[in-house]
Design a protein around this motif. Structure first.
Motif, PDB file in Angstrom:
ATOM      1  N   ASN A  33       0.807  -1.228   0.000  1.00  0.00           N
ATOM      2  CA  ASN A  33       0.000   0.000   0.000  1.00  0.00           C
ATOM      3  C   ASN A  33       0.839   1.276   0.000  1.00  0.00           C
ATOM      4  O   ASN A  33       0.353   2.326   0.397  1.00  0.00           O
ATOM      5  N   SER A  34       2.072   1.205  -0.478  1.00  0.00           N
ATOM      6  CA  SER A  34       2.926   2.393  -0.475  1.00  0.00           C
ATOM      7  C   SER A  34       2.400   3.485  -1.406  1.00  0.00           C
ATOM      8  O   SER A  34       2.666   4.667  -1.190  1.00  0.00           O
ATOM      9  N   SER A  48       1.572  12.557  -0.722  1.00  0.00           N
ATOM     10  CA  SER A  48       2.700  13.456  -0.945  1.00  0.00           C
ATOM     11  C   SER A  48       3.839  12.714  -1.638  1.00  0.00           C
ATOM     12  O   SER A  48       4.271  11.665  -1.157  1.00  0.00           O
ATOM     13  N   SER A  49       4.317  13.266  -2.742  1.00  0.00           N
ATOM     14  CA  SER A  49       5.443  12.632  -3.431  1.00  0.00           C
ATOM     15  C   SER A  49       6.706  12.695  -2.573  1.00  0.00           C
ATOM     16  O   SER A  49       7.532  11.792  -2.600  1.00  0.00           O
ATOM     17  N   SER A  80      10.104   0.714  12.479  1.00  0.00           N
ATOM     18  CA  SER A  80      11.042   1.818  12.283  1.00  0.00           C
ATOM     19  C   SER A  80      10.962   2.354  10.846  1.00  0.00           C
ATOM     20  O   SER A  80      11.009   3.563  10.627  1.00  0.00           O
ATOM     21  N   ILE A  81      10.844   1.459   9.875  1.00  0.00           N
ATOM     22  CA  ILE A  81      10.779   1.861   8.471  1.00  0.00           C
ATOM     23  C   ILE A  81       9.468   2.585   8.168  1.00  0.00           C
ATOM     24  O   ILE A  81       9.446   3.614   7.500  1.00  0.00           O
ATOM     25  N   LEU A  82       8.362   2.054   8.682  1.00  0.00           N
ATOM     26  CA  LEU A  82       7.034   2.571   8.308  1.00  0.00           C
ATOM     27  C   LEU A  82       6.474   3.602   9.278  1.00  0.00           C
ATOM     28  O   LEU A  82       5.517   4.299   8.940  1.00  0.00           O
ATOM     29  N   GLY A  83       7.057   3.700  10.465  1.00  0.00           N
ATOM     30  CA  GLY A  83       6.578   4.543  11.555  1.00  0.00           C
ATOM     31  C   GLY A  83       5.710   5.727  11.217  1.00  0.00           C
ATOM     32  O   GLY A  83       4.482   5.660  11.287  1.00  0.00           O
ATOM     33  N   ASP A  84       6.297   6.846  10.859  1.00  0.00           N
ATOM     34  CA  ASP A  84       5.560   8.091  10.634  1.00  0.00           C
ATOM     35  C   ASP A  84       4.639   8.035   9.422  1.00  0.00           C
ATOM     36  O   ASP A  84       3.664   8.780   9.349  1.00  0.00           O
ATOM     37  N   TYR A  85       4.936   7.180   8.480  1.00  0.00           N
ATOM     38  CA  TYR A  85       4.137   7.128   7.246  1.00  0.00           C
ATOM     39  C   TYR A  85       2.772   6.472   7.474  1.00  0.00           C
ATOM     40  O   TYR A  85       1.843   6.700   6.729  1.00  0.00           O
ATOM     41  N   ARG A  86       2.668   5.661   8.525  1.00  0.00           N
ATOM     42  CA  ARG A  86       1.400   4.984   8.805  1.00  0.00           C
ATOM     43  C   ARG A  86       0.287   5.972   9.133  1.00  0.00           C
ATOM     44  O   ARG A  86      -0.867   5.709   8.832  1.00  0.00           O
ATOM     45  N   THR A  87       0.618   7.079   9.748  1.00  0.00           N
ATOM     46  CA  THR A  87      -0.418   8.050  10.124  1.00  0.00           C
ATOM     47  C   THR A  87      -0.807   8.966   8.961  1.00  0.00           C
ATOM     48  O   THR A  87      -1.822   9.636   9.030  1.00  0.00           O
ATOM     49  N   SER A  88      -0.021   8.974   7.890  1.00  0.00           N
ATOM     50  CA  SER A  88      -0.295   9.878   6.766  1.00  0.00           C
ATOM     51  C   SER A  88      -1.149   9.248   5.673  1.00  0.00           C
ATOM     52  O   SER A  88      -1.386   9.867   4.650  1.00  0.00           O
ATOM     53  N   THR A  89      -1.634   8.024   5.872  1.00  0.00           N
ATOM     54  CA  THR A  89      -2.394   7.347   4.830  1.00  0.00           C
ATOM     55  C   THR A  89      -3.590   6.609   5.419  1.00  0.00           C
ATOM     56  O   THR A  89      -3.558   6.184   6.566  1.00  0.00           O
ATOM     57  N   LYS A  90      -4.622   6.453   4.615  1.00  0.00           N
ATOM     58  CA  LYS A  90      -5.812   5.725   5.064  1.00  0.00           C
ATOM     59  C   LYS A  90      -5.619   4.209   4.958  1.00  0.00           C
ATOM     60  O   LYS A  90      -6.245   3.452   5.672  1.00  0.00           O
TER      61      LYS A  90
END
Length: 162
Positions: free
Chosen positions: A38-39, A46-47, A110-120
């Motif tokens: 789901n990347s 955001s690109s 650690s890899i996905l941390g902050d990005y999990r909150t930026s997507t549905k």
């Protein structure tokens, strides 16, 4: 230029330079494929976030693969391809591949941390791995040459990674 050692005439592990074609050979090796499920939902947001996610994946996954004596072969978008035992002799390639997969999975937060909150959509690390007979070497033309794996093992690993 960088070289790898030749082992008793084994065509699978021929002495190579990075600027010299590596002939196809066969042998036993292990493959590891890692990607972010789901990347593309991050890319829709955001690109720059997508670029940062892929950069984090590359940096952390590369370090893990190298730590376990693997060779990083290719990054394609959000997908990493690595081999253990195909480009250099590594008798414990199966165990090293499994240990690398476990470490990548452990690093997924650690890899996905902050990005999990930026997507549905839920982000996760998908991992495919396998071991067996493999044919590999440089494949292409005079304008573009790439080290490649051919055969059932590479197709199997890519299929289970999804």
């Amino acid at each position: 230029s960088r070289t790898t050692g030749k082992q008793s005439g084994d065509s699978f592990h021929e002495k190579t330079r990075l600027d010299v074609r590596r002939p196809f050979g066969s042998g036993t090796a292990s493959l590891l494929v890692v990607n972010v499920r789901n990347s593309l939902s991050v890319l829709e947001t955001s690109s720059r976030s997508f670029e940062a996610l892929v950069s984090d994946l590359i940096e952390q996954t590369s370090a893990i693969i190298i730590k376990h004596k693997g060779t990083l072969d290719l990054f394609l978008g959000d997908r990493a391809f690595a081999n253990f035992g195909a480009t250099r002799i590594h008798i414990g390639h199966r165990g090293s591949c499994v240990e690398a997969a476990n470490d990548v999975f452990a690093a997924s937060d650690s890899i996905l941390g902050d990005y999990r909150t930026s997507t549905k959509d839920e982000l996760a690390i998908n991992i495919g791995m396998g071991s067996g007979k493999l044919v590999c070497g440089d494949l292409g033309s005079s304008t573009m040459m790439r080290f490649s794996f051919v055969g059932k093992l590479s197709l199997f690993v890519c299929a289970i990674e999804r």
